[in-house]
Design an enzyme around this catalytic site. Structure first.
Site, PDB file in Angstrom:
ATOM      1  N   GLN A   1       0.825  -1.219   0.000  1.00  0.00           N
ATOM      2  CA  GLN A   1       0.000   0.000   0.000  1.00  0.00           C
ATOM      3  C   GLN A   1       0.856   1.264   0.000  1.00  0.00           C
ATOM      4  O   GLN A   1       1.611   1.500   0.942  1.00  0.00           O
ATOM      5  CB  GLN A   1      -0.890  -0.004   1.255  1.00  0.00           C
ATOM      6  CG  GLN A   1      -1.764   1.236   1.389  1.00  0.00           C
ATOM      7  CD  GLN A   1      -2.529   1.244   2.709  1.00  0.00           C
ATOM      8  OE1 GLN A   1      -2.124   0.594   3.680  1.00  0.00           O
ATOM      9  NE2 GLN A   1      -3.619   1.990   2.758  1.00  0.00           N
ATOM     10  N   GLY A   2       0.707   2.090  -1.027  1.00  0.00           N
ATOM     11  CA  GLY A   2       1.463   3.347  -1.096  1.00  0.00           C
ATOM     12  C   GLY A   2       0.562   4.554  -0.914  1.00  0.00           C
ATOM     13  O   GLY A   2       0.237   5.253  -1.876  1.00  0.00           O
ATOM     14  N   TYR A   3       0.167   4.783   0.320  1.00  0.00           N
ATOM     15  CA  TYR A   3      -0.651   5.955   0.635  1.00  0.00           C
ATOM     16  C   TYR A   3       0.199   7.064   1.258  1.00  0.00           C
ATOM     17  O   TYR A   3       0.346   8.145   0.729  1.00  0.00           O
ATOM     18  CB  TYR A   3      -1.761   5.566   1.633  1.00  0.00           C
ATOM     19  CG  TYR A   3      -3.073   5.143   1.014  1.00  0.00           C
ATOM     20  CD1 TYR A   3      -3.119   4.494  -0.209  1.00  0.00           C
ATOM     21  CD2 TYR A   3      -4.278   5.362   1.687  1.00  0.00           C
ATOM     22  CE1 TYR A   3      -4.327   4.079  -0.759  1.00  0.00           C
ATOM     23  CE2 TYR A   3      -5.486   4.953   1.144  1.00  0.00           C
ATOM     24  CZ  TYR A   3      -5.513   4.320  -0.073  1.00  0.00           C
ATOM     25  OH  TYR A   3      -6.724   3.927  -0.594  1.00  0.00           O
ATOM     26  N   SER A   4       0.801   6.748   2.438  1.00  0.00           N
ATOM     27  CA  SER A   4       1.449   7.784   3.242  1.00  0.00           C
ATOM     28  C   SER A   4       2.698   8.356   2.583  1.00  0.00           C
ATOM     29  O   SER A   4       3.415   7.658   1.857  1.00  0.00           O
ATOM     30  CB  SER A   4       1.843   7.217   4.599  1.00  0.00           C
ATOM     31  OG  SER A   4       0.741   6.605   5.204  1.00  0.00           O
TER      32      SER A   4
ATOM     33  N   GLU B   1      -9.631  -1.254   5.234  1.00  0.00           N
ATOM     34  CA  GLU B   1      -8.361  -1.379   5.942  1.00  0.00           C
ATOM     35  C   GLU B   1      -8.620  -1.430   7.447  1.00  0.00           C
ATOM     36  O   GLU B   1      -8.106  -2.281   8.155  1.00  0.00           O
ATOM     37  CB  GLU B   1      -7.435  -0.195   5.610  1.00  0.00           C
ATOM     38  CG  GLU B   1      -6.136  -0.233   6.409  1.00  0.00           C
ATOM     39  CD  GLU B   1      -5.152   0.874   6.033  1.00  0.00           C
ATOM     40  OE1 GLU B   1      -5.549   1.814   5.323  1.00  0.00           O
ATOM     41  OE2 GLU B   1      -3.995   0.774   6.464  1.00  0.00           O
TER      42      GLU B   1
ATOM     43  N   ASN C   1      -5.379   6.390  16.132  1.00  0.00           N
ATOM     44  CA  ASN C   1      -6.588   6.340  16.968  1.00  0.00           C
ATOM     45  C   ASN C   1      -7.142   7.732  17.241  1.00  0.00           C
ATOM     46  O   ASN C   1      -8.346   7.892  17.459  1.00  0.00           O
ATOM     47  CB  ASN C   1      -6.296   5.576  18.258  1.00  0.00           C
ATOM     48  CG  ASN C   1      -6.198   4.081  18.002  1.00  0.00           C
ATOM     49  OD1 ASN C   1      -5.964   3.657  16.859  1.00  0.00           O
ATOM     50  ND2 ASN C   1      -6.392   3.278  19.030  1.00  0.00           N
TER      51      ASN C   1
HETATM   52  C1  LIG Z   1       4.371   0.249  11.335  1.00  0.00           C
HETATM   53  C2  LIG Z   1       3.621   1.115  10.376  1.00  0.00           C
HETATM   54  C3  LIG Z   1       3.159   0.579   9.191  1.00  0.00           C
HETATM   55  C4  LIG Z   1       2.513   1.382   8.240  1.00  0.00           C
HETATM   56  N1  LIG Z   1       2.166   0.845   7.029  1.00  0.00           N
HETATM   57  C5  LIG Z   1       1.705   1.662   6.052  1.00  0.00           C
HETATM   58  C6  LIG Z   1       1.513   1.171   4.715  1.00  0.00           C
HETATM   59  O1  LIG Z   1       1.725  -0.001   4.424  1.00  0.00           O
HETATM   60  N2  LIG Z   1       1.130   2.047   3.762  1.00  0.00           N
HETATM   61  C7  LIG Z   1       0.879   3.361   4.032  1.00  0.00           C
HETATM   62  O2  LIG Z   1       0.507   4.086   3.135  1.00  0.00           O
HETATM   63  N3  LIG Z   1       1.051   3.860   5.276  1.00  0.00           N
HETATM   64  C8  LIG Z   1       1.466   3.041   6.290  1.00  0.00           C
HETATM   65  N4  LIG Z   1       1.682   3.556   7.563  1.00  0.00           N
HETATM   66  C9  LIG Z   1       1.542   4.992   7.785  1.00  0.00           C
HETATM   67  C10 LIG Z   1       0.431   5.389   8.712  1.00  0.00           C
HETATM   68  O3  LIG Z   1      -0.787   5.322   8.080  1.00  0.00           O
HETATM   69  C11 LIG Z   1       0.749   6.803   9.248  1.00  0.00           C
HETATM   70  O4  LIG Z   1       1.851   6.679  10.103  1.00  0.00           O
HETATM   71  C12 LIG Z   1      -0.395   7.413   9.982  1.00  0.00           C
HETATM   72  O5  LIG Z   1      -1.395   7.783   9.075  1.00  0.00           O
HETATM   73  C13 LIG Z   1       0.026   8.648  10.792  1.00  0.00           C
HETATM   74  O6  LIG Z   1       0.703   9.565  10.001  1.00  0.00           O
HETATM   75  P1  LIG Z   1       2.100  10.187  10.462  1.00  0.00           P
HETATM   76  O7  LIG Z   1       2.978   9.069  10.823  1.00  0.00           O
HETATM   77  O8  LIG Z   1       2.553  11.099   9.413  1.00  0.00           O
HETATM   78  O9  LIG Z   1       1.771  10.977  11.792  1.00  0.00           O
HETATM   79  P2  LIG Z   1       1.138  12.437  11.875  1.00  0.00           P
HETATM   80  O10 LIG Z   1      -0.031  12.517  10.979  1.00  0.00           O
HETATM   81  O11 LIG Z   1       2.189  13.443  11.759  1.00  0.00           O
HETATM   82  O12 LIG Z   1       0.580  12.406  13.355  1.00  0.00           O
HETATM   83  C14 LIG Z   1       1.366  12.678  14.495  1.00  0.00           C
HETATM   84  C15 LIG Z   1       0.447  12.676  15.691  1.00  0.00           C
HETATM   85  O13 LIG Z   1      -0.533  13.697  15.553  1.00  0.00           O
HETATM   86  C16 LIG Z   1      -1.833  13.163  15.672  1.00  0.00           C
HETATM   87  N5  LIG Z   1      -2.754  13.920  14.846  1.00  0.00           N
HETATM   88  C17 LIG Z   1      -2.595  14.257  13.554  1.00  0.00           C
HETATM   89  N6  LIG Z   1      -3.655  14.949  13.133  1.00  0.00           N
HETATM   90  C18 LIG Z   1      -4.505  15.060  14.173  1.00  0.00           C
HETATM   91  C19 LIG Z   1      -5.778  15.678  14.367  1.00  0.00           C
HETATM   92  N7  LIG Z   1      -6.392  16.298  13.387  1.00  0.00           N
HETATM   93  N8  LIG Z   1      -6.344  15.582  15.584  1.00  0.00           N
HETATM   94  C20 LIG Z   1      -5.731  14.924  16.595  1.00  0.00           C
HETATM   95  N9  LIG Z   1      -4.537  14.351  16.463  1.00  0.00           N
HETATM   96  C21 LIG Z   1      -3.932  14.401  15.272  1.00  0.00           C
HETATM   97  C22 LIG Z   1      -1.681  11.736  15.244  1.00  0.00           C
HETATM   98  O14 LIG Z   1      -2.718  10.934  15.755  1.00  0.00           O
HETATM   99  C23 LIG Z   1      -0.332  11.381  15.828  1.00  0.00           C
HETATM  100  O15 LIG Z   1      -0.485  11.058  17.173  1.00  0.00           O
HETATM  101  C24 LIG Z   1       2.291   2.744   8.532  1.00  0.00           C
HETATM  102  C25 LIG Z   1       2.723   3.279   9.753  1.00  0.00           C
HETATM  103  C26 LIG Z   1       3.385   2.482  10.661  1.00  0.00           C
HETATM  104  C27 LIG Z   1       3.858   3.103  11.946  1.00  0.00           C
END
Ligand SMILES: Cc1cc2nc3c(=O)[nH]c(=O)nc-3n(C[C@H](O)[C@H](O)[C@H](O)COP(=O)(O)OP(=O)(O)OC[C@H]3O[C@@H](n4cnc5c(N)ncnc54)[C@H](O)[C@@H]3O)c2cc1C
Lengths: 380, 388
Positions: free
Chosen positions: B126-129, B245, B374
């Protein structure tokens, strides 16, 4: 009442922090932990040079004659920088045993060398089934000739692999779990029958399994009174527990600062994530946990020097309960609020998470100390 | 209301149990139960066995290989797989990309990709993030520029789970950078990972595992026929997929197995007699009992084929909190012996299982971050369910 650090303590803190800030940054530390030894002899020599290894020991051995509050200053700085050198094992455990329980010749032989950075020590206590119960010692010391023969199995000996000198608990009388009959022995590295298997911990320290099969020691190896080792063990472990609480305060402070900084700089949805109230309240709780942790660690460090055994037990357990909870809470929040970045080895926050995870269970987890606190209250 | 299994359901359970017993290789099961890394072959091997049996994609429509099971049968299947220690079915293909293709794909795309997905011939990721687009996924920047019958893709994805095993990656890319709303201008592309210009770089995690990666795209030419749904309408697809998902992140069956494991370890450590430990264990246990029923209630509501909505956020929040609580309890059972992680020299007596508990505790911290953190799930419920 006065909560200020003295000028001397501030100086100590500044000297140590200056050294760590310049020579023990994240990258420098990573290089050190990647070496086979897992720590740096150069750093160890520098700590000796600065007098850090001598802080709690008497001036007549070349020490600084410091209090446990002085040690708090040191441990906090080491905790913040995640120092992996065997300071707690050598100074907080081994050296403390010698200083508190050793006979004059033993002290004269060991402490100056320890303070000079030439002797490293470790405490071989935990056994496979013992968990945190200090009376669970099944290792036997059987009289033989002019000394004893040691036989037993020790686990998770902090920095046992690099120690020149081990303090080993063993039974000279009684059965596993009895309060009486435990004695302490000094065992040199390289003694015949001593097998040491070293392992890395996830927080980049070292712990060893130590097997003693027919290890012979002489009369002069006995540390403290024969059969009366448990009170000394409890005292020294309480001391080390207070120190690890102080170390945790440093690590918690780092986690707090780094997370706060991240909340201010990481942007999502066009704004810093710290502008979300859901996260602001979480960060406030982290701050509260940090302040409470600092307070209880301070109390423990003051009391280990002044309280009687019953009071010491109570305060140290109180501290460890709060520290274990704060370590879990703050480290988990730090990772969570960093999002994916919190999960990577590339940031110091993940290393701080691991150290705090280990500290939460070091010398007893929160449950263990809750029970001990309750028992101390019942008997008070 | 009746919360018991019918005789037919009991018979189905026995059938599933017997089949797993006969088909799950002991070495793979041991890896699962002892938290050791699963290789690509381990994962695809199990996938293929299930495919041969016809059980790999219960949720798909019958004509594509779905099982037409009832909600209870699907639950029983999950339950048995969890209890036995089966490897997970890697979700990115059959559980995430497939529902998208079934809903938005052309007939040609379905014909081309679904059978291979079903049979485990390609490993999907999955290439989302992106570094700048995590919770705020719509701010993604990876560019796809149309050039004849290709898109030329340049940019970076991050946190790509098992990207180093990936044969295909489905990506959200920006096809129009000038839209007023950032959600517009995004498209959903299927990319063959052997295409020139793709670099996969590992990220080492908290537990020192290699699980996630950075994926770099440097002028990668992707045939335009790999676009799913309309150009610039990818956000609709993205959101649709996220529901599926999140549905998979509750992991209730696995948590039940882990709970049993905690009890076993706690008994061995003498902790079941410790009222403090026993209390905490019991709280997790009753939470899990409730979640199991909540899950069934929600699944029951989805019977009509409606895509999952905000209710999956609740399942994700509770399910992941329980997973984390279980790893915490498990770590606690090991006491001081939890510290040894890796022996400096390999040795026979080293207790690798106990050594796996701290890394496992560390690793599962991810569960409250990925698939929408969460915090984001709570935001969704606040908005979508509560109207706040
Ligand atoms: C082990 C692992 C596997 C993963 N696998 C995949 C994958 O296969 N493909 C893929 O595409 N992505 C993957 N992800 C990415 C994952 O979806 C993102 O890490 C996640 O969406 C959070 O984004 P971020 O890490 O940029 O944190 P940020 O978005 O920067 O968040 C940092 C903190 O701020 C909080 N936050 C952000 N916005 C808000 C808000 N509006 N209100 C309250 N709190 C907020 C978050 O909850 C978090 O605690 C994976 C991540 C991990 C850790």
């Amino acid at each position: 009442m006065n909560f200020e650090y003295s000028d001397e303590q501030r100086l100590l803190s500044e000297t140590l922090r200056k050294f760590l800030n310049t020579g023990y940054g994240f990258d420098a530390r990573a290089k050190i932990t990647a070496t086979p030894a897992g720590f740096s002899e150069d750093v160890w020599a520098a700590l000796a040079e600065m007098g850090i290894l001598g802080v709690p020991f008497d001036e007549k051995f070349g020490g600084f004659g410091g209090t446990t509050v002085d040690m708090m200053v040191v441990m906090e700085a080491l905790g913040e920088a995640l120092v992996v050198e065997p300071y707690l094992a050598t100074v907080g455990l081994g050296g403390r045993f010698v200083a508190r329980g050793g006979a004059a010749p033993q002290q004269a032989r060991i402490l100056p060398a320890l303070i000079a950075g030439k002797t490293k020590m470790a405490f071989a206590q935990t056994e496979p089934e013992a968990r945190y119960d200090l009376a669970r010692v099944a290792t036997r010391a059987t009289p033989s000739g002019d000394g004893w023969v040691l036989e037993g199995d020790k686990r998770a000996v902090l920095h046992g692999g690099c120690a020149d000198l081990l303090v080993v608990s063993a039974r000279t009388a009684g059965g596993d779990g009895d309060a009486r009959g435990i004695s302490l022995f000094l065992v040199e590295r390289g003694a015949a029958g001593l097998a040491i298997d070293d392992a890395r911990t996830l927080d980049n320290l070292r712990v060893a399994d130590v097997r003693l099969s027919g290890v012979r020691v002489g009369r002069d190896a006995l540390l403290g009174a024969e059969g009366g080792g448990l009170p000394l063990i409890e005292e020294v472990v309480d001391y080390a527990t207070a120190l690890v609480c102080a170390e945790a305060v440093g690590a918690i402070k780092y986690a707090h600062d780094a997370t706060l900084d991240y909340l201010k700089t990481r942007r999502q949805f066009g704004v810093p994530i710290g502008s979300f109230q859901a996260l602001q309240h979480r960060m406030v709780d982290v701050l509260i946990a940090y302040e409470q942790a600092r307070s209880i660690a301070t109390l423990a460090c003051v009391k280990v020097d002044t309280a009687d055994a019953a009071e010491r037990r109570r305060v140290v357990s109180a501290a460890k309960v709060k520290i274990a909870d704060a370590a879990r809470h703050v480290s988990q929040e730090a990772v969570q609020l960093h999002g994916g970045m919190g999960m990577t080895e590339e940031l110091k926050i993940s290393h701080t998470f691991r150290r705090l995870t280990t500290i939460a269970q070091a010398f007893g987890d929160a449950d263990h100390h809750l029970a001990r606190f309750a028992a101390a209250r019942a008997s008070a | 209301m009746d919360l018991n299994y019918s005789p037919e359901e009991t018979a189905f359970r026995d059938e599933v149990r017997a089949w797993i017993g006969a088909n799950l290789a002991a070495d793979v099961r041991d890896k699962v139960l002892n938290y050791r890394e699963l290789s690509k072959d381990d994962l695809l091997g199990w996938h293929k066995k299930l495919a041969t049996k016809g059980w790999v994609a219960p949720g798909w429509p019958k004509e594509w290989g779905g099982t037409d099971w009832t909600v209870v049968q699907r639950y029983i299947f999950e339950e048995e797989c969890g209890a036995a220690g089966c490897p997970p079915i890697v979700p990115f293909g059959v559980r995430m990309c497939a529902p998208v293709l079934l809903r938005f794909g052309t007939d040609a795309q379905k014909q081309r990709f679904l059978p291979r997905m079903y049979n485990g011939e390609d490993f999907w990721v999955q290439g989302y993030s992106e570094p700048g687009a995590g919770s705020d996924l719509a701010s993604l920047k990876t560019r796809a520029v149309r050039d004849g019958d290709h898109y030329v893709v340049t940019g970076q994805k991050i946190w790509t789970t098992l990207g180093h095993y990936g044969d295909w990656i489905f990506c959200l890319v920006r096809t129009d950078p000038k839209t007023e709303k950032r959600q517009d201008g995004i498209s959903f592309l299927l990319i063959d990972m052997t295409t020139p210009g793709i670099t996969v770089r590992p990220i080492v995690l908290l537990d020192q595992s290699r699980e996630v990666n950075e994926v770099f795209f440097d002028e990668v030419r992707v045939p335009a026929e790999n676009l799913v749904h309309e150009e610039n309408k990818g956000w609709t697809v993205a959101k649709f997929l996220l529901g599926y998902e999140r549905m998979g992140t509750g992991n209730i069956a696995v948590s039940k197995r882990e709970l049993a494991r905690v009890k076993e370890l706690a008994a061995r450590a003498g902790l079941l007699d410790d009222p403090r430990f026993a209390d905490r264990l019991t709280r997790v246990e009753v939470e899990l009992m409730a979640l199991e029923i909540t899950n069934l209630r929600f699944l029951d509501q989805l019977r009509g084929g409606r895509p999952p909505g905000a209710e999956v956020s609740l399942l994700k929040i509770k399910g992941t909190e329980i997973q984390q609580a279980l790893t915490e309890l498990m770590l606690q059972t090991a006491g001081p012996l939890a510290q040894a992680f890796r022996p400096l020299e390999a040795r026979a007596g080293f207790d690798a299982f106990t050594a796996s508990l701290m890394p496992r505790y560390c690793n599962v911290r991810k569960a409250t971050i990925y698939a929408g953190s969460n915090e984001i799930q709570r935001n969704i419920i606040a908005k979508a369910t509560l109207g706040l």
